[in-house]
Scaffold this motif. Structure first.
Motif, PDB file in Angstrom:
ATOM      1  N   CYS A  82      23.807  12.772  18.032  1.00  0.00           N
ATOM      2  CA  CYS A  82      22.395  12.504  18.274  1.00  0.00           C
ATOM      3  C   CYS A  82      21.979  11.255  17.497  1.00  0.00           C
ATOM      4  O   CYS A  82      22.625  10.853  16.531  1.00  0.00           O
ATOM      5  CB  CYS A  82      21.585  13.711  17.826  1.00  0.00           C
ATOM      6  SG  CYS A  82      19.805  13.464  17.920  1.00  0.00           S
ATOM      7  N   CYS A 113      17.197  18.192  15.331  1.00  0.00           N
ATOM      8  CA  CYS A 113      15.880  17.598  15.536  1.00  0.00           C
ATOM      9  C   CYS A 113      15.244  17.959  16.878  1.00  0.00           C
ATOM     10  O   CYS A 113      14.094  17.611  17.131  1.00  0.00           O
ATOM     11  CB  CYS A 113      15.956  16.077  15.383  1.00  0.00           C
ATOM     12  SG  CYS A 113      16.801  15.262  16.749  1.00  0.00           S
ATOM     13  N   CYS A 137      19.769  18.587  20.542  1.00  0.00           N
ATOM     14  CA  CYS A 137      20.204  18.517  19.148  1.00  0.00           C
ATOM     15  C   CYS A 137      19.593  19.700  18.390  1.00  0.00           C
ATOM     16  O   CYS A 137      18.391  19.924  18.440  1.00  0.00           O
ATOM     17  CB  CYS A 137      19.749  17.196  18.544  1.00  0.00           C
ATOM     18  SG  CYS A 137      20.121  17.082  16.793  1.00  0.00           S
ATOM     19  N   CYS A 166      19.752  11.066  15.438  1.00  0.00           N
ATOM     20  CA  CYS A 166      19.437  11.436  14.059  1.00  0.00           C
ATOM     21  C   CYS A 166      20.687  11.575  13.195  1.00  0.00           C
ATOM     22  O   CYS A 166      20.607  11.808  12.001  1.00  0.00           O
ATOM     23  CB  CYS A 166      18.634  12.739  14.032  1.00  0.00           C
ATOM     24  SG  CYS A 166      19.620  14.220  14.324  1.00  0.00           S
TER      25      CYS A 166
HETATM   26 ZN    ZN Z   1      19.039  15.039  16.354  1.00  0.00          ZN
END
Ligand code: ZN
Length: 109
Positions: free
Chosen positions: A86, A73, A70, A88
């Motif tokens: 992802c 992050c 990702c 996140c």
């Molecule tokens: Zn991420």
């Protein structure tokens, strides 16, 4: 047709690797992010081997899962399909595994 061209190339490369020996089995790796349809490659394979050293050979296809990092992050994300998100919430992924199509092995008689 994309997959027909791929099948032809796989047969050509395998024959070159076998150096004239008769091919019994080809193991092909098709990454899940490669956008290649394994069924279609399998379907085209037999017509491509006709008259070559791979005539009558078996094509085994393995499909390794995709891996991406990702960009938001830095987490590693496992992908079964050529898209994903992802944990996140970001879909800005950098694919680094499961993208390629490679011949894993060529078994000769
Ligand atoms: Zn991420």
């Amino acid at each position: 047709m994309h997959e027909l061209a791929i099948s032809q190339e796989v047969v050509e490369l395998a024959c070159r690797r076998a150096r004239g020996a008769r091919i019994r089995r080809i193991v092909l790796c098709i990454g899940r992010l490669s956008a290649v349809l394994p069924d279609a490659v399998q379907f085209c394979f037999n017509q491509c081997t006709e008259g070559t050293a791979a005539d009558g050979a078996v094509l085994d296809i393995v499909e390794p899962p995709g891996l991406a990092e990702c960009r938001a992050c830095g987490r590693a994300v496992l992908l079964e399909k050529p898209y994903g998100v992802c944990a996140c919430g970001s879909s800005d992924l950098d694919w680094f595994a499961g993208v390629d199509l490679t011949i894993q092995s060529v078994e000769v008689v």
